[in-house]
Scaffold this motif. Structure first.
Motif, PDB file in Angstrom:
ATOM      1  N   MET A 168       0.976  -1.190   0.029  1.00  0.00           N
ATOM      2  CA  MET A 168       0.165  -0.050  -0.086  1.00  0.00           C
ATOM      3  C   MET A 168       0.866   1.253   0.099  1.00  0.00           C
ATOM      4  O   MET A 168       1.877   1.448   0.509  1.00  0.00           O
ATOM      5  N   HIS A 169       0.364   2.089  -0.685  1.00  0.00           N
ATOM      6  CA  HIS A 169       1.331   3.481  -0.830  1.00  0.00           C
ATOM      7  C   HIS A 169       0.103   4.609  -0.703  1.00  0.00           C
ATOM      8  O   HIS A 169      -0.763   4.592  -1.629  1.00  0.00           O
ATOM      9  N   ILE A 170       0.209   5.391   0.266  1.00  0.00           N
ATOM     10  CA  ILE A 170      -0.530   6.680   0.314  1.00  0.00           C
ATOM     11  C   ILE A 170       0.231   7.859   0.451  1.00  0.00           C
ATOM     12  O   ILE A 170       1.111   7.892   1.067  1.00  0.00           O
ATOM     13  N   LYS A 256       1.031   6.126 -13.118  1.00  0.00           N
ATOM     14  CA  LYS A 256       2.291   5.992 -13.636  1.00  0.00           C
ATOM     15  C   LYS A 256       2.495   6.682 -14.774  1.00  0.00           C
ATOM     16  O   LYS A 256       3.919   7.296 -15.042  1.00  0.00           O
ATOM     17  N   GLN A 257       1.727   6.764 -15.928  1.00  0.00           N
ATOM     18  CA  GLN A 257       2.013   7.664 -17.180  1.00  0.00           C
ATOM     19  C   GLN A 257       2.247   9.109 -16.695  1.00  0.00           C
ATOM     20  O   GLN A 257       2.827   9.625 -17.413  1.00  0.00           O
ATOM     21  N   LEU A 258       1.566   9.500 -15.626  1.00  0.00           N
ATOM     22  CA  LEU A 258       1.777  10.992 -15.489  1.00  0.00           C
ATOM     23  C   LEU A 258       2.809  11.149 -14.468  1.00  0.00           C
ATOM     24  O   LEU A 258       3.278  12.519 -14.203  1.00  0.00           O
ATOM     25  N   GLY A 259       3.899  10.284 -14.233  1.00  0.00           N
ATOM     26  CA  GLY A 259       4.847  10.477 -13.258  1.00  0.00           C
ATOM     27  C   GLY A 259       4.363  10.784 -11.883  1.00  0.00           C
ATOM     28  O   GLY A 259       5.268  11.454 -11.211  1.00  0.00           O
ATOM     29  N   LEU A 260       3.368  10.383 -11.483  1.00  0.00           N
ATOM     30  CA  LEU A 260       2.973  10.950 -10.057  1.00  0.00           C
ATOM     31  C   LEU A 260       3.357   9.984  -8.792  1.00  0.00           C
ATOM     32  O   LEU A 260       3.927   8.807  -9.057  1.00  0.00           O
ATOM     33  N   CYS A 261       3.682  10.583  -7.793  1.00  0.00           N
ATOM     34  CA  CYS A 261       4.252   9.592  -6.562  1.00  0.00           C
ATOM     35  C   CYS A 261       3.650   8.617  -6.326  1.00  0.00           C
ATOM     36  O   CYS A 261       4.419   7.449  -6.084  1.00  0.00           O
ATOM     37  N   ALA A 262       2.505   8.541  -6.269  1.00  0.00           N
ATOM     38  CA  ALA A 262       1.874   7.224  -5.919  1.00  0.00           C
ATOM     39  C   ALA A 262       1.679   6.201  -6.708  1.00  0.00           C
ATOM     40  O   ALA A 262       1.656   4.915  -6.718  1.00  0.00           O
ATOM     41  N   GLY A 263       2.452   6.503  -8.031  1.00  0.00           N
ATOM     42  CA  GLY A 263       2.700   5.588  -9.095  1.00  0.00           C
ATOM     43  C   GLY A 263       4.138   4.709  -9.124  1.00  0.00           C
ATOM     44  O   GLY A 263       4.319   4.071  -9.992  1.00  0.00           O
ATOM     45  N   ILE A 264       4.872   5.298  -8.181  1.00  0.00           N
ATOM     46  CA  ILE A 264       6.389   4.663  -8.315  1.00  0.00           C
ATOM     47  C   ILE A 264       6.520   3.342  -8.039  1.00  0.00           C
ATOM     48  O   ILE A 264       7.256   2.604  -9.066  1.00  0.00           O
ATOM     49  N   ARG A 268      -0.574  -2.747  -4.841  1.00  0.00           N
ATOM     50  CA  ARG A 268      -1.785  -3.115  -5.064  1.00  0.00           C
ATOM     51  C   ARG A 268      -2.782  -1.937  -4.985  1.00  0.00           C
ATOM     52  O   ARG A 268      -3.583  -1.699  -5.593  1.00  0.00           O
ATOM     53  N   TYR A 269      -2.505  -1.304  -3.562  1.00  0.00           N
ATOM     54  CA  TYR A 269      -3.468  -0.199  -3.128  1.00  0.00           C
ATOM     55  C   TYR A 269      -2.475   0.970  -3.171  1.00  0.00           C
ATOM     56  O   TYR A 269      -1.612   1.074  -2.521  1.00  0.00           O
ATOM     57  N   THR A 270      -2.954   1.877  -3.902  1.00  0.00           N
ATOM     58  CA  THR A 270      -2.564   3.377  -4.064  1.00  0.00           C
ATOM     59  C   THR A 270      -3.705   4.202  -3.799  1.00  0.00           C
ATOM     60  O   THR A 270      -4.691   4.332  -4.518  1.00  0.00           O
ATOM     61  N   THR A 271      -3.100   5.518  -3.298  1.00  0.00           N
ATOM     62  CA  THR A 271      -4.084   6.664  -3.288  1.00  0.00           C
ATOM     63  C   THR A 271      -3.449   7.739  -3.044  1.00  0.00           C
ATOM     64  O   THR A 271      -2.399   8.102  -2.505  1.00  0.00           O
ATOM     65  N   THR A 272      -3.825   9.146  -3.330  1.00  0.00           N
ATOM     66  CA  THR A 272      -3.368  10.333  -3.318  1.00  0.00           C
ATOM     67  C   THR A 272      -4.556  11.020  -2.640  1.00  0.00           C
ATOM     68  O   THR A 272      -5.601  11.097  -3.057  1.00  0.00           O
ATOM     69  N   THR A 273      -4.278  11.786  -1.183  1.00  0.00           N
ATOM     70  CA  THR A 273      -5.348  12.334  -0.490  1.00  0.00           C
ATOM     71  C   THR A 273      -5.198  13.742  -0.809  1.00  0.00           C
ATOM     72  O   THR A 273      -4.069  14.274  -1.373  1.00  0.00           O
ATOM     73  N   GLU A 274      -5.970  14.550  -0.852  1.00  0.00           N
ATOM     74  CA  GLU A 274      -6.173  15.867  -1.087  1.00  0.00           C
ATOM     75  C   GLU A 274      -7.102  16.507  -0.122  1.00  0.00           C
ATOM     76  O   GLU A 274      -8.220  16.462  -0.105  1.00  0.00           O
TER      77      GLU A 274
END
Length: 308
Positions: A168-170, A256-264, A268-274
């Motif tokens: 998991m990456h948040i 991943k395509q956008l080079g965002l941190c949560a895609g490094i 299995r479980y990824t999200t970006t909080t705002e």
């Protein structure tokens, strides 16, 4: 419609060169201390966690050590839970939410998960309350091999050995009023484009991965955060910051395509909080608490479904 002429640097519709970047950088003033507000709290955790330096940034005579905090007694048989904050230095609750989580709840997962927490990915920007690094580069479009962002490159290198082990990456972020008043106009000016004003959502929302969405995971986080602060509604077009709302408080990006941190990683479980810190309905402490609630819910869900 507002054009780039409203931004004080550069010529409208002409991308910045070295001179414009230097002018922009000269305008950035140190407004808070990474050493006092981030490094010192991390040092206070050394009796409970393993703290390591995973890199250093050197900018115009300033040196910024990059610190990662890990569970003590790391076990290879346990899942790895990754928390990152401060990718954008102005998004304050991401940094302080990560630190608060470690301080108040990091011990809750002893023997159940390996925690890896990087509270502040972009220390120069943290001190200047800015989105970009000194080269006017947004780290959160550059998390890839060979990145032009030193902040992103250092984190990619740190995580490379764990890319397939992280469950998991948040990634903890904020959407602020300054996105519309400063950062998006600056982006348009830097890239020689016309600035198209947008709408800042009032409340908390999440960004799922459009390539491998996990709607139940996102919903678990939304449910937990709703106990702390309000969830952002979609706008009149059914969108949040220009993306279709796929569930209450949830949009999707191709991480991943956008080079965002949560895609490094291949988690299995990824999200970006705002979080929305400028809301009249939320205090700074509520913003930190919302980040903590999100982290706890994300880890708890991943642990409960690790074998799924």
């Amino acid at each position: 419609m507002t054009t780039p002429s409203s931004y004080p640097i550069g010529t409208p519709l002409h991308p910045w060169g070295a001179a414009e970047i230097a002018e922009w950088r000269a305008r950035q003033v140190k407004r808070r201390s990474y050493a006092d507000e981030v490094l010192q709290p991390i040092e206070s955790l050394r009796d409970r966690f393993d703290v390591s330096v995973y890199g250093a940034l050197e900018y115009a005579g300033e040196s910024f050590p990059l610190l990662a905090v890990r569970s003590r007694g790391w076990r290879d048989d346990l899942p790895v839970m990754l928390v990152t904050g401060g990718v954008h230095g102005y998004e304050t609750s991401g940094v302080h939410g990560a630190l608060q989580f470690l301080r108040d709840h990091g011990d809750d997962y002893t023997g159940r998960a390996n925690l890896l927490v990087v509270p502040c990915v972009s220390p120069w920007a943290y001190e200047r309350i800015n989105r970009w690094n000194p080269d006017a580069i947004d780290p959160n479009r550059n998390f890839r091999e060979g990145s032009p962002s030193g902040e992103a490159a250092a984190l990619v290198k740190l995580l490379a050995p764990l890319r397939d082990r992280i469950l998991m990456h948040i990634d903890l972020h904020e959407t602020t009023d300054s996105d519309e008043s400063e950062f998006r106009p600056a982006l348009a000016a830097r890239d020689g484009k016309v600035f198209e004003p947008g709408e800042v959502p009032d409340g908390f929302y999440l960004v799922d991965d459009s390539d491998k969405p996990q709607p139940a995971f996102q919903q678990a986080i939304i449910d937990a955060v709703a106990q702390v602060t309000h969830i952002a509604p979609a706008d009149a077009s059914g969108e949040i910051i220009g993306s279709p709302q796929v569930a209450p408080g949830v949009i999707e990006y191709a991480l991943k395509q956008l080079g965002l941190c949560a895609g490094i990683t291949n988690a299995r479980y990824t999200t970006t909080t705002e979080v929305y810190p400028d809301s009249p309905r939320a205090t700074p402490q509520q913003c930190n608490d919302a980040q903590v609630a999100a982290v706890r819910a994300a880890i708890d869900y991943a642990l409960a479904h690790a074998a799924g």
